[in-house]
Design an enzyme around this catalytic site. Sequence first.
Site, PDB file in Angstrom:
ATOM      1  N   HIS A  73     -21.707  21.219  46.446  1.00  0.00           N
ATOM      2  CA  HIS A  73     -22.045  21.321  45.018  1.00  0.00           C
ATOM      3  C   HIS A  73     -22.343  22.751  44.609  1.00  0.00           C
ATOM      4  O   HIS A  73     -22.223  23.099  43.440  1.00  0.00           O
ATOM      5  CB  HIS A  73     -23.174  20.345  44.632  1.00  0.00           C
ATOM      6  CG  HIS A  73     -24.569  20.746  45.027  1.00  0.00           C
ATOM      7  ND1 HIS A  73     -25.169  20.336  46.189  1.00  0.00           N
ATOM      8  CD2 HIS A  73     -25.480  21.501  44.382  1.00  0.00           C
ATOM      9  CE1 HIS A  73     -26.397  20.812  46.249  1.00  0.00           C
ATOM     10  NE2 HIS A  73     -26.614  21.532  45.157  1.00  0.00           N
ATOM     11  N   SER A 116     -30.685  24.709  47.624  1.00  0.00           N
ATOM     12  CA  SER A 116     -29.417  24.057  47.949  1.00  0.00           C
ATOM     13  C   SER A 116     -28.600  24.958  48.843  1.00  0.00           C
ATOM     14  O   SER A 116     -28.387  26.129  48.516  1.00  0.00           O
ATOM     15  CB  SER A 116     -28.624  23.785  46.668  1.00  0.00           C
ATOM     16  OG  SER A 116     -29.128  22.661  46.019  1.00  0.00           O
ATOM     17  N   ASP A 150     -22.302  17.109  52.047  1.00  0.00           N
ATOM     18  CA  ASP A 150     -22.355  18.123  50.988  1.00  0.00           C
ATOM     19  C   ASP A 150     -22.266  19.536  51.572  1.00  0.00           C
ATOM     20  O   ASP A 150     -23.241  20.281  51.548  1.00  0.00           O
ATOM     21  CB  ASP A 150     -23.644  17.917  50.173  1.00  0.00           C
ATOM     22  CG  ASP A 150     -23.642  18.743  48.896  1.00  0.00           C
ATOM     23  OD1 ASP A 150     -22.710  19.544  48.698  1.00  0.00           O
ATOM     24  OD2 ASP A 150     -24.585  18.601  48.100  1.00  0.00           O
TER      25      ASP A 150
END
Lengths: 715, 715
Positions: free
Chosen positions: B89, B652, B225
């Site tokens: 992402h 992230s 991810d």
Amino acid sequence: MKPNRPAALLARLSLACLASLAATAHADEGMWMPSQLPRIADALREAGYAGDPAALADLTAAPLNAVVRAGGGTGAFVSADGLVLTNHHVAYGVIQYNSTPQRNLIDAGYIAADRAAELPANPDFRILVTVGFDDVTAQVLGAARGKTGRAYHDAVDAASKRIVAECEREEGVRCSVVNMYNGAEFHRVRQLELRDVRLVYAPPRAIGNYGDEIDNFMWPRHTGDFTILRAYVGRDGKPAAYSPDNVPYNPPSHLRIAREGLREGDFAMLAGYPGITYRHRTAAEFAEQVEWTLPSRVAVLDELIGVIEEAGRQDPEARTRYASQLQSLKNNRKRAAGELDGLRRSDAVRRRAEDERQLLAATSGAVARDIAALRKVLERASAVRERDLLLGLLGQTQVLRSALTLERLRIEAGKPDAERESGYQQRDLALIEGTLRQVQRRYDPKVEQALLRVLLGRYQQLPDAQRLPEFDAAFGRTPAELDAALARLYGATRLGEEAVRLAALEAARNGQPLPEDPLLALAAQLVPAQMRLEDERKARDGELLRLRPAYMRALIAWRQQQGRAVYPDANGTLRVSYGRVQALQPRDAVSFAPVTTVAGIVEKHTGLAPFDAPQPLLEAIARGDFGDTADPVLGTQTVDFLTNLDTTGGNSGSPVLNARGELVGLNFDSNWEAVSASWWFDPRYKRAIHVDMRYMRWLMEKVYPAPHVLREMGL
Amino acid sequence: MKPNRPAALLARLSLACLASLAATAHADEGMWMPSQLPRIADALREAGYAGDPAALADLTAAPLNAVVRAGGGTGAFVSADGLVLTNHHVAYGVIQYNSTPQRNLIDAGYIAADRAAELPANPDFRILVTVGFDDVTAQVLGAARGKTGRAYHDAVDAASKRIVAECEREEGVRCSVVNMYNGAEFHRVRQLELRDVRLVYAPPRAIGNYGDEIDNFMWPRHTGDFTILRAYVGRDGKPAAYSPDNVPYNPPSHLRIAREGLREGDFAMLAGYPGITYRHRTAAEFAEQVEWTLPSRVAVLDELIGVIEEAGRQDPEARTRYASQLQSLKNNRKRAAGELDGLRRSDAVRRRAEDERQLLAATSGAVARDIAALRKVLERASAVRERDLLLGLLGQTQVLRSALTLERLRIEAGKPDAERESGYQQRDLALIEGTLRQVQRRYDPKVEQALLRVLLGRYQQLPDAQRLPEFDAAFGRTPAELDAALARLYGATRLGEEAVRLAALEAARNGQPLPEDPLLALAAQLVPAQMRLEDERKARDGELLRLRPAYMRALIAWRQQQGRAVYPDANGTLRVSYGRVQALQPRDAVSFAPVTTVAGIVEKHTGLAPFDAPQPLLEAIARGDFGDTADPVLGTQTVDFLTNLDTTGGNSGSPVLNARGELVGLNFDSNWEAVSASWWFDPRYKRAIHVDMRYMRWLMEKVYPAPHVLREMGL
């Protein structure tokens, strides 16, 4: 036991003998007839039962005769003076019946200070005590043998009605003939019908139904879903309608409430009246259920839901009128989707097919021929399944359904009452009138036409073989013709008016011609077609009734080869299941403990229904004053617990017993993953949800105290 | 250590000294500056770290200099030739930039067969390598000392801009001045700006974003991810824009991927660039956040969401236009509600208040006086909070926001570029133009008026002290006047037309008068009021910047009394947190294991996005060919794991390291219960969610093989 050649076995033994040969239970699956329990005594003892399995064999003797039907569920006597413990949701109608806006017992709960304060239930609420369970197979099948189809069906029907009528000559007794093992055996059930039932103790809704629809089918759960009633009889000890002169009923036995609770792994046992299961259906029926019936049902229901929701967005009045129907459609849709998910998760179609393959390989002769014939009957039913699904859903309309009911009643009213189709007899008239009156608050012509456009639009797409000339004539063959027909019918009908419907009812119940109305004229066209389908269905049902026993026979023989006993599918008769308190791992990395605590009530509390725990409960939790109802290991108050017991709808209110036969819990729900258990028992996912009796006791001791009731229950 | 009297301590020691006195970490909370790690070495070792904590002190040396900013998140070098591992992402824009309808890399994933096949990222994608982190407190605060309010703010701002400009004279370097401990210290961050970044390996969306919004913030999780990029530089080794002649960047160090995984209880450590936290806010700010800000935010957002949803039901065109805005409003609403739930669950307001009460009791003198002054400034801000919330949400409009932007740009364009308000400088013009163009696809005049009726309707209810004469003049004082004003404005404006907006932009960017239009005329009325509020806010910010350090000083002293070290609130600089793999018990009777397996992918798979696992993945799972990437105890392939590491937005893509400093996981989310951790770290509920590097390795070995990339990473 040394395996014998199954064909030889089949030839030599009756079904009852076969079933009794089977010596062990399989995993924790099983809704056992009490008479089967001595035969699986070893398995019961191994599972932890400390009592004598033989004592469980007779459902008309203690302890099982303490287990009763209560309303639409199960209950149990818990005192010598007729106290009955059941679920709050089973007794909901009783509480509602006694509630007024000024004295809302649903919200406030109720504690009868003494016997004089016990409140009479709605007059149609019943407690049924089973007093007889007798094999009548010979009588029922005697006249049917040699017949087929509709004749077989009618012979069984007539014999059953005769047996019931004879049995019910005794006053205060309700009888029925139930079909065991899918038509292989028939039993006559005699039940004492207790008609004077009173409300003794109900917790507030926010305890008895904490979590409501949101938590329905969910675990972990924090609901105190219990209510206490009392059965009364006349001074002569016989069942009687409500009278202030009546006296408490003294049941032949009652259950004792345990002082301790259960922990993970502990033995548990449950008795109750499970409604219906399909565990012994054929592999083809399993495949059809998963591959066609459930997905099709979900798809059509989705479309109907969509139509009502769209109408509600455009018109708040329509939203109100259809709120209840929408809720019910959504529940049906949710259940169908859940069942589909579950059957897929369990790979039930493949596993049942593999099982049946082996079963058939071990079967030959007349039994095999009957199974082949059964398969053909099922195939014929499948050939018209689309039509049957769609026409069945015409019941989702309001005025069209009224018109069809009125026309059918007019026809049936021409026959002697005993010969009428059930649902149209004298005793059904009050219900029909109620439904016709209810239409007023639930009908909008635009919505009804939109629903019919969905159902009949799909119907128009069906191949010729599935369509009916009467329907084609009425609604045409194209969407445009359908629209025109609906516009014409709903533009002119006056059945939306209550007075018109009631006037038509007056005519219909006397078998007289119905008033002039386009929808009643339509019904006169359609009902003969419906009755033709009904005849076909009854002929098919007769064949199924005749042929399914062969399948059961082969199945039981095959299970016997596997060393496994077979219980009959649930049919509303008293059954026992046993197992243990068990955690649930529903998904990867997710684990649910099998016991919940009051901490969860506080966590879920939002102050808004359905998570609006009452202040006295929240305060009592905050005080932490649990006394001897607290779990000694967890150090806090438990609320609900989870077992792997085999249950289905109708088991609501079933008593859960410990190894010594004491009452430790009250069944009230099962988990979402178990919705498919009506077809397939998967030990990984099948759980039942119970109120912990320690939670009930704590509420009655410390939160909404009723010491006199606790005393009567020996606590 | 023997407690000293805190007042005496405060008087004697500087803040830096105080912070360094503190010797132990508290629970597993903490986003530590690398320089703090040697000071909490004992705690680190006790938690299980096998390396030398002193080696972690310098964020410009190995191993921490392998941890970089990548796009809006974090990444890490994983090969000597500049491979960067980050989240799918985080790199989503890079994948999207290289996708066409014919070659959809989002859906299909991508494997560069060799370096020539590596695909250039969107030109604004950056990888930033921190090469300097220097204390510039004296320079920044030198000019501010003695000043207050706006002057203090401007002095800090001017000094910071000077330092940045000087630092950025060096080519290929991006600099910033960051405020540590809420204004007590300032550091200059120097970062190498790598502008040529290329896509090397991306899994399909249905792996990289399996579960999407539905699983967002959820555990258990089954998302792969991750994405692998490569940084390139010019042949001279210096940062350069994309060129086919560029060569792979050789980072000063890179992380090694572990061959083994972690189990419950194992030590874990994470480095990254967390964005912003509010852990050291005052008790009054905590109370306001829980009692006013979050509930008010939820309430207004609910109303805006309701307006857009209602419009969408009536008009499918409006539904399409506002789909993206609706999604974003719902996400904001969900986050606010989650934060509120979490802060309440943790009883954060009461606990922070109790903590502050003790802190203040231990504080006196100048520090206490500054804290009292700080409280007054916060109270002044609270007095206009309703207005600030509502006017802030005017950004949810399309053409009104365009008009306000254009008018403000017209005003700013009259100043030299360097003096303009940021957001209105030359370099911002492309973004402004893009936003003005986008309006075309996102605007419906009926919806915009309905949104304004909500916001300005609420605004009209505010007391006089919170309202602004300009807004009253424009929109009146009653709902009727508001309706009339909106009808007049939106009936006549032509700003809904792209050509008109772009013509106005042309005028505005040159500081010329804007075209005649009622909304632009309105903006000319309102922008001066907005600028007045902005001035007030800057003055207040200056005071907060001046006074908060006193609170931090007192807090650090108080923590020192408690024997606890204090980390600065997150501010986008490199931080390290450490802890362990830990399960989660989010609610009564619910337990989540800390490691998920591929079984969960199959369970969640529905065939429909976002649960549409690719066929090759499902087949590989069914084959069960996991080789040495399988977990030896679980006997299957793991997917994601859960730790108690302290993270927030910006983390992230943060690398998760084992006790030996090897890469075992890639951080990508946190659990729903942890949304409130930006304010309050609750060790019961705060968890971070990571991709297991064994899952990545398995995918790259067996499912979508890229042996050359694995080899380059030493696997």
